[in-house]
Design a protein around this motif. Structure first.
Motif, PDB file in Angstrom:
ATOM      1  N   VAL A   1       1.554   2.258 -10.041  1.00  0.00           N
ATOM      2  CA  VAL A   1       2.448   1.870  -9.181  1.00  0.00           C
ATOM      3  C   VAL A   1       3.419   3.186  -8.847  1.00  0.00           C
ATOM      4  CG1 VAL A   1       4.738   0.353  -9.290  1.00  0.00           C
ATOM      5  CG2 VAL A   1       2.712  -0.361 -10.589  1.00  0.00           C
ATOM      6  N   ARG A   2       3.656   3.052  -7.720  1.00  0.00           N
ATOM      7  CA  ARG A   2       4.280   4.433  -6.811  1.00  0.00           C
ATOM      8  C   ARG A   2       5.544   3.961  -6.425  1.00  0.00           C
ATOM      9  NH1 ARG A   2       2.031   8.954  -3.523  1.00  0.00           N
ATOM     10  NH2 ARG A   2       3.588   9.311  -1.974  1.00  0.00           N
ATOM     11  N   PHE A   3       6.658   4.764  -6.938  1.00  0.00           N
ATOM     12  CA  PHE A   3       7.852   4.688  -6.618  1.00  0.00           C
ATOM     13  C   PHE A   3       8.440   5.681  -5.746  1.00  0.00           C
ATOM     14  CE2 PHE A   3       6.954   2.882 -10.625  1.00  0.00           C
ATOM     15  CZ  PHE A   3       8.067   1.586 -10.564  1.00  0.00           C
ATOM     16  N   ASP A   4       9.089   5.315  -4.373  1.00  0.00           N
ATOM     17  CA  ASP A   4       9.365   6.555  -3.545  1.00  0.00           C
ATOM     18  C   ASP A   4      10.462   6.184  -2.512  1.00  0.00           C
ATOM     19  OD1 ASP A   4       8.139   5.259  -1.383  1.00  0.00           O
ATOM     20  OD2 ASP A   4       6.339   6.614  -1.513  1.00  0.00           O
ATOM     21  N   GLU A   5      10.909   6.681  -1.610  1.00  0.00           N
ATOM     22  CA  GLU A   5      12.064   6.275  -0.627  1.00  0.00           C
ATOM     23  C   GLU A   5      11.561   5.333   0.120  1.00  0.00           C
ATOM     24  OE1 GLU A   5       9.524   9.394   1.368  1.00  0.00           O
ATOM     25  OE2 GLU A   5      10.412   9.138  -0.674  1.00  0.00           O
ATOM     26  N   ARG A   6      10.461   4.960   0.299  1.00  0.00           N
ATOM     27  CA  ARG A   6       9.946   3.686   0.907  1.00  0.00           C
ATOM     28  C   ARG A   6      10.028   2.452   0.231  1.00  0.00           C
ATOM     29  NH1 ARG A   6       4.183   5.172   3.011  1.00  0.00           N
ATOM     30  NH2 ARG A   6       4.213   5.964   0.744  1.00  0.00           N
ATOM     31  N   GLY A   7      10.187   2.402  -0.979  1.00  0.00           N
ATOM     32  CA  GLY A   7       9.994   1.389  -2.077  1.00  0.00           C
ATOM     33  C   GLY A   7       8.972   1.652  -3.068  1.00  0.00           C
ATOM     34  N   VAL A   8       8.432   0.246  -3.464  1.00  0.00           N
ATOM     35  CA  VAL A   8       7.676   0.161  -4.588  1.00  0.00           C
ATOM     36  C   VAL A   8       6.400  -0.331  -4.309  1.00  0.00           C
ATOM     37  CG1 VAL A   8       7.458  -0.540  -7.235  1.00  0.00           C
ATOM     38  CG2 VAL A   8       9.629  -0.025  -6.048  1.00  0.00           C
ATOM     39  N   GLY A   9       5.288  -0.035  -4.624  1.00  0.00           N
ATOM     40  CA  GLY A   9       4.000  -0.549  -4.347  1.00  0.00           C
ATOM     41  C   GLY A   9       2.911  -0.239  -5.477  1.00  0.00           C
ATOM     42  N   GLY A  10       1.707  -1.065  -5.418  1.00  0.00           N
ATOM     43  CA  GLY A  10       0.869  -0.664  -6.556  1.00  0.00           C
ATOM     44  C   GLY A  10      -0.601  -0.647  -5.801  1.00  0.00           C
ATOM     45  N   TYR A  11      -1.390  -0.050  -6.277  1.00  0.00           N
ATOM     46  CA  TYR A  11      -2.769   0.031  -5.822  1.00  0.00           C
ATOM     47  C   TYR A  11      -3.832   0.275  -6.875  1.00  0.00           C
ATOM     48  CZ  TYR A  11      -1.958   4.958  -5.690  1.00  0.00           C
ATOM     49  OH  TYR A  11      -1.426   6.349  -5.822  1.00  0.00           O
TER      50      TYR A  11
ATOM     51  N   ASP B   1       0.911  -1.111  -0.025  1.00  0.00           N
ATOM     52  CA  ASP B   1      -0.185   0.144  -0.120  1.00  0.00           C
ATOM     53  C   ASP B   1       0.698   1.121  -0.129  1.00  0.00           C
ATOM     54  OD1 ASP B   1      -1.983   1.956   0.332  1.00  0.00           O
ATOM     55  OD2 ASP B   1      -2.555   1.381   2.153  1.00  0.00           O
ATOM     56  N   PRO B   2       1.401   1.686  -1.113  1.00  0.00           N
ATOM     57  CA  PRO B   2       2.418   2.699  -1.179  1.00  0.00           C
ATOM     58  C   PRO B   2       2.063   4.155  -0.782  1.00  0.00           C
ATOM     59  CG  PRO B   2       1.678   2.220  -3.447  1.00  0.00           C
ATOM     60  CD  PRO B   2       0.971   1.310  -2.508  1.00  0.00           C
ATOM     61  N   ALA B   3       0.820   4.246  -0.707  1.00  0.00           N
ATOM     62  CA  ALA B   3       0.629   5.711  -0.595  1.00  0.00           C
ATOM     63  C   ALA B   3      -0.441   5.626   0.842  1.00  0.00           C
ATOM     64  CB  ALA B   3      -0.319   6.150  -1.718  1.00  0.00           C
TER      65      ALA B   3
END
Length: 284
Positions: free
Chosen positions: A77-87, A40-42
């Motif tokens: 798919v979101r890429f940031d300093e926490r890693g990669v995740g999709g929703y 859950d990237p966001a």
């Protein structure tokens, strides 16, 4: 925050289902550990509330992500300093606007209306106005995709990785309602129709009853035919206004099938969360 965004066509094996892909941001600026993934990237609510009926233009301008009702579903798919995740952003009946506070880069897939059902394995009516982590649908497959995307360098590699995952989902898809051909034909008919029919007229055109068509649309598109017609009319009015900004709203209302300008205004506020003038000036 404004970032570069590029629309891309889908691979040949996906074009029947996918409207387009979009890459946003600079992949080289992602600073997180590539081994870290998150489902859950966001920090987004699972069921976001509708936006206020007419938010101030300045509040809309600060939003980095906007989805207006269009009958389509989106995988992000979101890429940031926490890693990669999709929703997954389900079909919208209310506008969604979200401020991008941390992500450096995005990769998104916009499915055609009636094109997302085989990838998510359930009736799409359960996703109306929802934001759901991809792992809720794909399980370990979502984690495997996140790891693969974290190892991919550059937009091209990321797009190819995601397209391979989508192609694989097609080979293992189990949700295939018998009504799919009728629904997809109905969607094509509406896209080409100079004026929009009633639900009963549309059902007759595709050889179905109105009741059967309602059930089929709920499964395959996510919204009932009446709701979908409402969204199509809203999008037609919005495109007409953006193509010819000097056209009176009363003329646009008549051309797309609203009763009058007041009806158009009410629908823009209900579906788009803002007045017609604000939505046109904002852009998609």
């Amino acid at each position: 925050m404004r970032t570069a965004s590029v629309k891309r066509k889908a691979a040949p094996g996906l074009v029947s289902f996918v409207d387009h892909l979009r890459v946003t941001g600079d992949p080289a600026r992602v600073t997180g550990d590539p081994a870290r993934v998150t489902g859950d990237p966001a920090p987004v609510p699972s069921d976001p509330a509708p936006v206020p009926s007419d938010p101030a233009p300045s509040s809309i301008a600060r939003s980095d992500y906007q989805r207006l009702p269009d009958g389509q579903l989106e995988l992000i798919v979101r890429f940031d300093e926490r890693g990669v995740g999709g929703y997954v952003v389900g079909p919208r009946m209310h506008a969604l606007r979200k401020h991008n506070d941390t992500a450096q880069s995005f990769l998104s897939v916009r499915f055609k209306a009636g094109g997302a059902y085989p990838f998510f394995g359930r009736p799409l009516s359960s996703l109306i106005d929802q934001l759901v982590p991809l792992e809720d649908f794909w399980g370990e497959g979502a984690e495997q995709l996140s790891h693969a995307l974290a190892r991919a360098h550059g937009h091209d590699a990321r797009v190819e990785t995601l397209e391979r995952a989508l192609a694989h989902r097609l080979t293992v898809a189990t949700f295939e309602p018998a009504s799919v051909p009728a629904v997809r034909r109905a969607v094509r008919l509406l896209a080409a129709a100079p004026s929009l029919p009633s639900v009963d007229e549309l059902a007759r055109e595709v050889g179905s009853s109105a009741r059967q068509l309602r059930r089929a649309f709920s499964d395959v598109v996510g919204v009932a035919p009446k709701q979908y017609l409402r969204v199509v009319r809203f999008q037609r009015a919005l495109r007409a206004a953006r193509r010819a900004p000097a056209t009176p709203w009363s003329a646009i209302a008549r051309s797309v099938g609203y009763f009058d300008q007041s009806h158009l205004h009410a629908e823009f506020v209900a579906l788009g969360g803002a007045t017609p003038t604000t939505l046109v000036s904002r852009g998609r």
